[in-house]
Write a protein that holds these residues in place. Structure first.
Motif, short mmCIF file in Angstrom:
data_model
loop_
_atom_site.label_atom_id
_atom_site.label_comp_id
_atom_site.label_asym_id
_atom_site.label_seq_id
_atom_site.Cartn_x
_atom_site.Cartn_y
_atom_site.Cartn_z
N VAL A 32 0.85 -1.20 0.00
CA VAL A 32 0.00 0.00 0.00
C VAL A 32 0.88 1.25 0.00
N ASP A 33 0.73 2.06 -1.04
CA ASP A 33 1.42 3.36 -1.08
C ASP A 33 0.38 4.46 -0.87
N VAL A 34 0.84 5.60 -0.35
CA VAL A 34 -0.07 6.74 -0.14
C VAL A 34 0.42 7.91 -0.98
N LEU A 35 -0.49 8.51 -1.73
CA LEU A 35 -0.16 9.72 -2.49
C LEU A 35 -0.63 10.94 -1.72
N VAL A 36 0.30 11.86 -1.44
CA VAL A 36 -0.06 13.14 -0.84
C VAL A 36 0.09 14.19 -1.94
#
Ligand code: FAD
Length: 312
Positions: A32-36
């Motif tokens: 799981v990657d998070v884009l900010v």
């Protein structure tokens, strides 16, 4: 399978919706990657990196992303979409604005407001104002999903994901940011509050709403909500509305004062942990979902409650 979560934030801090969407994402995959996507978001990215189970935090910055322009966010997400099998977005106003654009550009069906992940391609979502639950299976290779965050527990802290800069995408296209008006309030934010006090049509006027509901909310450290009837009558601002066409809340405590409990209102609050209803009509439908129901005139019940809280 790799999943991208698009963070919910205001450029200054990360919203809890992101932690909850990460929980949904982890039910799909361990990657799981998070884009900010925003402007001046170093602190937000640092918060996201601490979420347990996050592999990588991607940071994209531009003026348009900082203004949360849907076209810009969609473009930024699309530039990254190739590397992911699923894109998960909290079902906020902003998320519901850009996620369908991403799905349309990818030529896949958006999957909206899931409340449960059954498997990598099967999800549960409410329909008919929450009166029925639909289990849907998607055969699209890439899934674009909005997540009803109130249905998921927040992922904990303790992670130490790498933070990586990525491109901001093409920008906002023909859309131009003009201005925004953000209501400043010392009260907790309605969608994330642990306690919500809501008033209904019974208030009869904006003055009465302010006289009765707001002091009770302040006494409890609560956010203020309202039924649509109260909003439509001008007793409370539009962003107070709880329900099918308003905000969906699931606080620890929801206090409904002079609200009948129409299904469209229940759709926005029935998952609250403890529901307290004050209504002078013993047959009001709100009592069917209330844990504590007081058949009383709010004009006497609320002052008594205030006095008891002061004495406590
Ligand atoms: P009412 O139904 O008029 O109820 C007022 C209650 O106050 C009554 O039960 C009465 O007994 C009680 N009361 C009166 N005086 C007193 C007193 N002195 N003391 C104690 N109790 C008193 N509604 C929402 O709330 N949110 C939504 O998002 C929403 N979306 C909608 C979407 C659609 C497509 C549609 C068709 C409707 C939607 N509605 C929504 C409207 C909904 O159907 C109801 O009309 C609305 O929720 C009623 O608001 P209310 O309970 O404040 O008013």
């Amino acid at each position: 399978m790799a999943v991208l979560v698009v963070a919910d934030h205001d450029n200054a801090s990360l919203k809890d919706n992101t932690h909850k969407t990460v929980t949904a994402a982890k039910a799909l995959s361990g990657d799981v990657d998070v884009l900010v996507a925003g402007k001046g978001v170093d602190a937000v990215a640092a918060e996201a990196a601490k979420i347990e189970g996050v592999r990588k935090v991607l940071v994209a910055e531009s003026d348009a992303l900082g203004q949360h322009i849907a076209e810009a966010t969609a473009d930024c997400v699309l530039a990254l979409a190739g590397g992911y099998d699923a894109i998960l977005v909290p079902a906020t106003s902003a998320g519901k604005n850009f996620a369908p654009r991403v799905a349309a550009k990818l030529d896949v069906a958006p999957i909206s407001e899931i409340i449960e992940v059954v498997s990598a391609d099967t999800f549960v979502r409410p329909i008919y104002a929450g009166n029925a639950l639909e289990t849907i299976q998607s055969s699209d290779a890439k899934k674009v999903i909005t997540v009803r965050a109130t249905a998921f527990k927040a992922a904990g802290e303790g992670g130490s994901a790498a933070v990586e800069k990525v491109g901001a995408g093409e920008g906002a296209g023909k859309t131009r940011f003009v201005s925004d008006e953000i209501v400043k309030s010392d009260r907790p934010e309605l969608a994330a509050a642990k306690i919500v006090v809501s008033g209904g049509r019974a208030m009869g006027s904006a003055e009465e709403f302010q006289r009765v509901i707001e002091p009770l909310a302040d006494k409890l450290g609560a956010a203020v909500g309202a039924s649509r009837a109260a909003v439509d009558a001008g007793y409370a601002p539009n962003d107070y509305q709880v329900g099918q066409t308003g905000k969906v809340v699931a606080p620890q405590l929801y206090v409904a004062v002079g609200i009948s409990g129409a299904i469209q209102h229940l759709a926005g609050m029935k998952d609250s942990k403890v529901i307290v209803a004050i209504n002078k009509d013993a047959d009001a439908p709100i009592f069917q979902v209330a844990d504590y129901g007081l058949v009383a005139d709010y004009k006497t019940a609320v002052p008594e409650l205030m006095a008891a809280l002061s004495a406590a």
